[in-house]
Design an enzyme around this catalytic site. Structure first.
Site, mmCIF file in Angstrom:
data_model
loop_
_atom_site.group_PDB
_atom_site.id
_atom_site.type_symbol
_atom_site.label_atom_id
_atom_site.label_comp_id
_atom_site.label_asym_id
_atom_site.label_seq_id
_atom_site.Cartn_x
_atom_site.Cartn_y
_atom_site.Cartn_z
ATOM 1 N N ALA A 1 42.935 -39.085 19.286
ATOM 2 C CA ALA A 1 42.492 -39.121 20.692
ATOM 3 C C ALA A 1 41.013 -39.483 20.839
ATOM 4 O O ALA A 1 40.655 -40.450 21.527
ATOM 5 C CB ALA A 1 42.781 -37.774 21.347
ATOM 6 N N ARG B 1 34.954 -52.139 25.271
ATOM 7 C CA ARG B 1 34.820 -52.578 26.664
ATOM 8 C C ARG B 1 33.345 -52.723 27.035
ATOM 9 O O ARG B 1 32.946 -53.637 27.735
ATOM 10 C CB ARG B 1 35.491 -51.577 27.610
ATOM 11 C CG ARG B 1 36.845 -52.089 28.037
ATOM 12 C CD ARG B 1 37.579 -51.115 28.915
ATOM 13 N NE ARG B 1 38.817 -50.749 28.269
ATOM 14 C CZ ARG B 1 39.174 -49.535 27.929
ATOM 15 N NH1 ARG B 1 38.387 -48.522 28.182
ATOM 16 N NH2 ARG B 1 40.317 -49.304 27.340
ATOM 17 N N GLU C 1 40.662 -44.083 9.127
ATOM 18 C CA GLU C 1 41.611 -42.984 9.364
ATOM 19 C C GLU C 1 42.310 -42.661 8.050
ATOM 20 O O GLU C 1 42.887 -43.535 7.414
ATOM 21 C CB GLU C 1 42.623 -43.418 10.444
ATOM 22 C CG GLU C 1 43.856 -42.544 10.568
ATOM 23 C CD GLU C 1 43.574 -41.055 10.777
ATOM 24 O OE1 GLU C 1 42.848 -40.703 11.718
ATOM 25 O OE2 GLU C 1 44.092 -40.237 9.976
ATOM 26 N N CYS D 1 50.157 -33.865 21.311
ATOM 27 C CA CYS D 1 50.687 -32.945 22.331
ATOM 28 C C CYS D 1 52.206 -33.060 22.456
ATOM 29 O O CYS D 1 52.874 -32.140 22.922
ATOM 30 C CB CYS D 1 50.047 -33.234 23.693
ATOM 31 S SG CYS D 1 48.273 -33.398 23.616
ATOM 32 N N TYR E 1 49.448 -46.688 20.630
ATOM 33 C CA TYR E 1 49.118 -48.046 20.184
ATOM 34 C C TYR E 1 49.080 -48.074 18.661
ATOM 35 O O TYR E 1 48.726 -47.078 18.028
ATOM 36 C CB TYR E 1 47.735 -48.482 20.704
ATOM 37 C CG TYR E 1 47.661 -48.586 22.208
ATOM 38 C CD1 TYR E 1 48.438 -49.493 22.913
ATOM 39 C CD2 TYR E 1 46.787 -47.766 22.918
ATOM 40 C CE1 TYR E 1 48.355 -49.580 24.292
ATOM 41 C CE2 TYR E 1 46.693 -47.855 24.298
ATOM 42 C CZ TYR E 1 47.485 -48.759 24.977
ATOM 43 O OH TYR E 1 47.403 -48.850 26.343
ATOM 44 N N VAL F 1 37.057 -40.780 4.573
ATOM 45 C CA VAL F 1 35.605 -40.730 4.383
ATOM 46 C C VAL F 1 35.271 -39.458 3.609
ATOM 47 O O VAL F 1 35.731 -38.360 3.952
ATOM 48 C CB VAL F 1 34.875 -40.761 5.748
ATOM 49 C CG1 VAL F 1 33.380 -40.572 5.564
ATOM 50 C CG2 VAL F 1 35.169 -42.080 6.456
ATOM 51 N N ASN G 1 39.793 -36.945 24.667
ATOM 52 C CA ASN G 1 39.800 -38.291 25.257
ATOM 53 C C ASN G 1 38.524 -38.561 26.043
ATOM 54 O O ASN G 1 37.913 -39.626 25.922
ATOM 55 C CB ASN G 1 41.015 -38.452 26.174
ATOM 56 C CG ASN G 1 42.254 -38.828 25.383
ATOM 57 O OD1 ASN G 1 42.363 -39.931 24.885
ATOM 58 N ND2 ASN G 1 43.169 -37.899 25.228
HETATM 59 C C1 FAD Z 1 51.543 -29.150 18.898
HETATM 60 C C2 FAD Z 1 50.344 -29.503 19.719
HETATM 61 C C3 FAD Z 1 50.450 -29.561 21.090
HETATM 62 C C4 FAD Z 1 49.326 -29.887 21.854
HETATM 63 N N1 FAD Z 1 49.448 -29.940 23.211
HETATM 64 C C5 FAD Z 1 48.370 -30.269 23.958
HETATM 65 C C6 FAD Z 1 48.480 -30.372 25.368
HETATM 66 O O1 FAD Z 1 49.563 -30.164 25.939
HETATM 67 N N2 FAD Z 1 47.380 -30.704 26.087
HETATM 68 C C7 FAD Z 1 46.166 -30.959 25.481
HETATM 69 O O2 FAD Z 1 45.179 -31.268 26.183
HETATM 70 N N3 FAD Z 1 46.032 -30.869 24.125
HETATM 71 C C8 FAD Z 1 47.103 -30.538 23.358
HETATM 72 N N4 FAD Z 1 46.981 -30.470 22.002
HETATM 73 C C9 FAD Z 1 45.667 -30.711 21.371
HETATM 74 C C10 FAD Z 1 45.404 -32.191 21.144
HETATM 75 O O3 FAD Z 1 46.480 -32.762 20.472
HETATM 76 C C11 FAD Z 1 44.120 -32.331 20.329
HETATM 77 O O4 FAD Z 1 43.091 -31.708 21.049
HETATM 78 C C12 FAD Z 1 43.765 -33.785 20.082
HETATM 79 O O5 FAD Z 1 44.717 -34.396 19.281
HETATM 80 C C13 FAD Z 1 42.403 -33.859 19.401
HETATM 81 O O6 FAD Z 1 42.102 -35.171 19.133
HETATM 82 P P1 FAD Z 1 40.992 -35.543 18.064
HETATM 83 O O7 FAD Z 1 40.956 -37.024 18.003
HETATM 84 O O8 FAD Z 1 39.743 -34.822 18.351
HETATM 85 O O9 FAD Z 1 41.501 -34.927 16.689
HETATM 86 P P2 FAD Z 1 42.837 -35.151 15.850
HETATM 87 O O10 FAD Z 1 43.989 -35.426 16.723
HETATM 88 O O11 FAD Z 1 42.913 -33.972 14.934
HETATM 89 O O12 FAD Z 1 42.526 -36.453 14.991
HETATM 90 C C14 FAD Z 1 41.560 -36.460 13.995
HETATM 91 C C15 FAD Z 1 41.909 -37.550 12.994
HETATM 92 O O13 FAD Z 1 40.847 -37.660 12.062
HETATM 93 C C16 FAD Z 1 41.377 -37.936 10.795
HETATM 94 N N5 FAD Z 1 40.413 -37.514 9.778
HETATM 95 C C17 FAD Z 1 39.943 -36.262 9.547
HETATM 96 N N6 FAD Z 1 39.053 -36.287 8.537
HETATM 97 C C18 FAD Z 1 38.953 -37.579 8.129
HETATM 98 C C19 FAD Z 1 38.198 -38.217 7.119
HETATM 99 N N7 FAD Z 1 37.360 -37.538 6.323
HETATM 100 N N8 FAD Z 1 38.339 -39.560 6.960
HETATM 101 C C20 FAD Z 1 39.184 -40.271 7.779
HETATM 102 N N9 FAD Z 1 39.932 -39.696 8.736
HETATM 103 C C21 FAD Z 1 39.807 -38.371 8.918
HETATM 104 C C22 FAD Z 1 42.658 -37.104 10.746
HETATM 105 O O14 FAD Z 1 43.563 -37.627 9.787
HETATM 106 C C23 FAD Z 1 43.156 -37.239 12.175
HETATM 107 O O15 FAD Z 1 44.109 -38.283 12.292
HETATM 108 C C24 FAD Z 1 48.088 -30.153 21.213
HETATM 109 C C25 FAD Z 1 47.995 -30.100 19.817
HETATM 110 C C26 FAD Z 1 49.110 -29.789 19.072
HETATM 111 C C27 FAD Z 1 48.991 -29.735 17.557
#
Ligand code: FAD
Length: 452
Positions: free
Chosen positions: A13, A24, A35, A45, A64, A83, A307
Site C-alpha cells: 500500500a 505523477r 520488494e 485487507c 496492479y 534490501v 495509502n
Molecule cells: C488480515 C488483514 C486485514 C486488514 N484489514 C484492513 C482494513 O479493513 N482496513 C485497513 O485500513 N487496513 C487493514 N489492514 C491493514 C493493511 O493491510 C496494512 O495497514 C497495509 O497493508 C500496510 O501497508 P504497507 O505498505 O505499509 O505495509 P505492508 O502491506 O506490510 O507491505 C510492506 C512490504 O514491504 C516488503 N518488505 C519488507 N521489508 C523489505 C525489505 N527489507 N526489502 C524489500 N521489501 C521489503 C514486504 O515484503 C511487504 O510486501 C489489514 C491487514 C490484515 C493483515
C-alpha cells in the site's frame, strides 16, 4: 543527463502509492521499487475473504501487477529483492536478489515502506499447521493447508479485529473455532458495551470465546495432526492454529541506518513523511503517526493511513510539497452480520492522555423499525472539561460501521457536544431512524453533563 533516482523499499500500500504519486509529480524521475516478496500492490485487507471462500481466486486481491507498473507508469518493480542495508552516507542500498545475488543500488531519494510483521514470539509458532495471515504468501499457505488437510477445528490466538475476521472466515468454512484473547475484553480499544456485541455474535455463530488466556506455547502430536495450544487457563486442541497476535513495525533497516525511532517503536517522521535522515522518507505500517485527538505519537497500522502517507512521501520525494497531519483512529470490521467500528479515543486511551473522559452508551436502530430496522449500540466519549468529542463507537448491522465517519469528521473539526446536536445528518426510513445514533448519544451526553 542522468535522471534523478527514487528508490522505494516495499511494494504494497504505502510503497506503490509513493511510487505512483512520484511518477505523477515528476515524469522525468527514475523510479525503482524493491520488494522482497513475489507480489506488489495487493489488498491485505481482503485476505480474510480468501479464507472464507468469498474470494475464490487470490489474484482478485492483486490491484496492479509488476508488468502494469512497468508498462503504464514507467516504474521498475524488482520482485524477490530484499534490501539488507541502507548506507545514507553513500546514498546506496544493499539488496539480495532471489535470496543470493548481492547488488548495490544508488538513490537520490529513498522511501522506506517495509510495513509490519506479525508478532509471533510463542514457542511452537513454527510448527506445521500454525499460520499467520498478514500477507498473501502466508494466507495462501493457510488456504492450501485447509484444502489439503481439511481440519475441522481451529484455534485463533488473538482477539483483535484480524482475529475476529478470521473467526468469521473459518466458521464459514465449517470449522469449529476457539478464539483465545489475552485481555479481559475482546477487541482491545473498544468499550465493553461494543465489544460485548462482538462476543455475542461470535458465540451465537458457534465460536467459543475465551478471555484472559495468555498463550505460553504450542505443541503437536507426532504426525502434526493435532496441535495443542497451552495457555494460562488450560489448553485447547485444534487441527489448525492462526496467530493473530498483533503487528510489529519493520524498523531494522531504518535503525541500522541511524534513523530515529519514535516512542511507539515505529519510525519517526515529520508531516512530510521525512525521517531524521536527509533524503529518506518513510510511510505506512513501519511508521508512527500523530493521534489528532490526544496529540500524541501512536502506532496505528492501517491500510487507509498507509495509502495516504505513501502519497505524501511520493509527492515530497519527487520534489513537490504535501503533508500528512495525523489520524483520529478510525477502524471498522465485521463478524457475521455485525459491523463494529470506532473513531477517536477509547475511555482508557483518553484517561491515559489526561483528557478527563466521560461516556454514554445508547441503544438505537439501524433504520426505521417499520422497515425492519435492527438494534444498534453506540458509545460516545467526551471530555468533561472541554466538552469536546473524544470518541465514538458503534456496533450493529447494515451500514452501522460507516456511521463513525460523521464522528471522525467531527473529531478532525474538534467539535464539542453542543456542535454535534446541530449536525444536519441524513434521514429517510430505509437508512436511519429520525434521530441518528450520533445525535441521540450527543443529546444524552449533554444531559449527563448537566446532571453532573
Ligand atoms: C488480515 C488483514 C486485514 C486488514 N484489514 C484492513 C482494513 O479493513 N482496513 C485497513 O485500513 N487496513 C487493514 N489492514 C491493514 C493493511 O493491510 C496494512 O495497514 C497495509 O497493508 C500496510 O501497508 P504497507 O505498505 O505499509 O505495509 P505492508 O502491506 O506490510 O507491505 C510492506 C512490504 O514491504 C516488503 N518488505 C519488507 N521489508 C523489505 C525489505 N527489507 N526489502 C524489500 N521489501 C521489503 C514486504 O515484503 C511487504 O510486501 C489489514 C491487514 C490484515 C493483515
Amino acid at each position: 543527463m542522468t535522471r534523478e533516482k527514487l528508490v522505494v523499499i516495499g511494494g504494497v500500500a504505502a510503497g506503490m502509492s509513493a511510487a505512483s504519486r512520484a511518477r505523477r509529480r515528476n515524469p522525468e524521475l527514475e523510479i525503482m521499487v524493491l520488494e522482497k516478496g513475489r507480489h506488489v500492490s495487493y489488498s491485505a485487507c481482503g485476505l480474510p475473504f480468501y479464507i472464507s471462500g468469498q474470494i475464490a481466486n487470490p489474484d482478485d486481491l492483486i490491484v496492479y501487477t509488476q508488468d502494469f507498473f512497468r508498462r503504464k507508469r514507467d516504474i521498475d518493480v524488482q520482485l524477490e529483492t530484499e534490501v539488507t542495508r541502507i548506507e545514507p552516507g553513500r546514498k546506496i542500498v544493499h539488496a539480495l536478489r532471489t535470496g543470493s545475488q548481492h547488488v548495490t543500488i544508488p538513490y537520490d531519494k529513498l522511501v522506506i515502506a517495509t510495513g509490519a510483521s506479525p508478532a509471533i514470539a510463542i514457542p511452537g509458532a513454527d510448527l506445521p499447521g500454525v499460520f499467520t495471515a498478514t500477507d498473501l504468501k502466508g494466507t495462501s499457505a493457510l488456504r492450501r493447508f485447509l484444502d489439503e488437510r481439511r481440519p475441522t477445528t481451529a484455534v485463533i490466538v488473538g482477539s483483535g479485529y484480524i482475529g475476529l475476521e478470521f473467526a468469521d472466515a473459518f466458521a464459514r468454512q465449517g470449522l469449529r473455532v476457539t478464539m483465545l484473547g489475552r485481555s479481559p475484553v475482546l477487541l482491545e480499544g473498544f468499550e465493553p458495551e461494543i465489544a460485548g456485541q462482538a462476543e455475542e455474535v461470535l458465540q451465537s455463530n458457534g465460536v467459543q470465546v475465551k478471555k484472559n488466556c495468555a498463550v505460553n506455547s504450542i505443541t503437536s502430536s507426532p504426525l502434526h495432526h493435532e496441535l495443542f495450544v497451552h495457555h494460562s487457563s488450560g489448553s485447547d486442541t485444534a487441527g489448525v492454529v492462526l496467530l493473530a497476535t498483533g503487528l510489529v513495525p519493520q524498523t531494522s533497516l531504518a535503525e541500522d541506518a541511524g534513523i530515529r525511532i519514535g516512542s511507539s517503536g515505529a519510525i519517526a517522521v515529520d508531516e512530510r513523511m521525512l525521517t531524521s535522515v536527509n533524503s529518506i522518507y518513510a510511510a505506512g505500517d513501519c511508521t508512527e503517526t500523530t493521534h489528532l485527538v490526544s496529540g500524541r505519537p501512536v502506532y496505528f497500522p492501517l491500510g487507509t493511513t498507509a495509502n495516504k502517507q505513501g502519497r505524501v512521501a511520493g509527492e515530497n520525494a519527487a520534489g513537490g510539497f504535501a503533508q500528512f497531519h495525523g489520524i483520529v483512529g478510525t477502524l471498522m470490521t465485521k463478524a457475521f452480520e455485525l459491523e463494529i467500528a470506532r473513531t477517536g479515543l477509547s475511555m482508557g486511551e483518553a484517561r491515559a492522555a489526561g483528557l478527563a473522559p466521560e461516556s454514554v452508551t445508547i441503544h438505537s436502530t439501524s433504520h426505521a423499525k417499520y422497515l425492519g430496522g435492527k438494534p444498534l449500540v453506540a458509545t460516545l466519549i467526551w471530555s468533561r472539561e472541554s466538552l469536546r468529542l473524544l470518541g465514538f463507537q458503534v456496533a450493529g448491522p447494515e451500514g452501522a460501521a460507516k456511521r463513525v465517519d460523521a464522528a471522525a469528521v467531527a473529531l478532525h473539526a474538534k467539535l464539542r457536544l453542543e456542535d454535534l446536536l446541530h449536525l444536519d445528518l441524513g434521514y429517510a426510513p430505509p437508512f436511519a431512524p429520525v434521530w441518528e445514533a450520533l445525535l441521540i448519544a450527543a443529546s444524552e451526553a449533554v444531559k449527563k453533563g448537566r446532571r453532573a
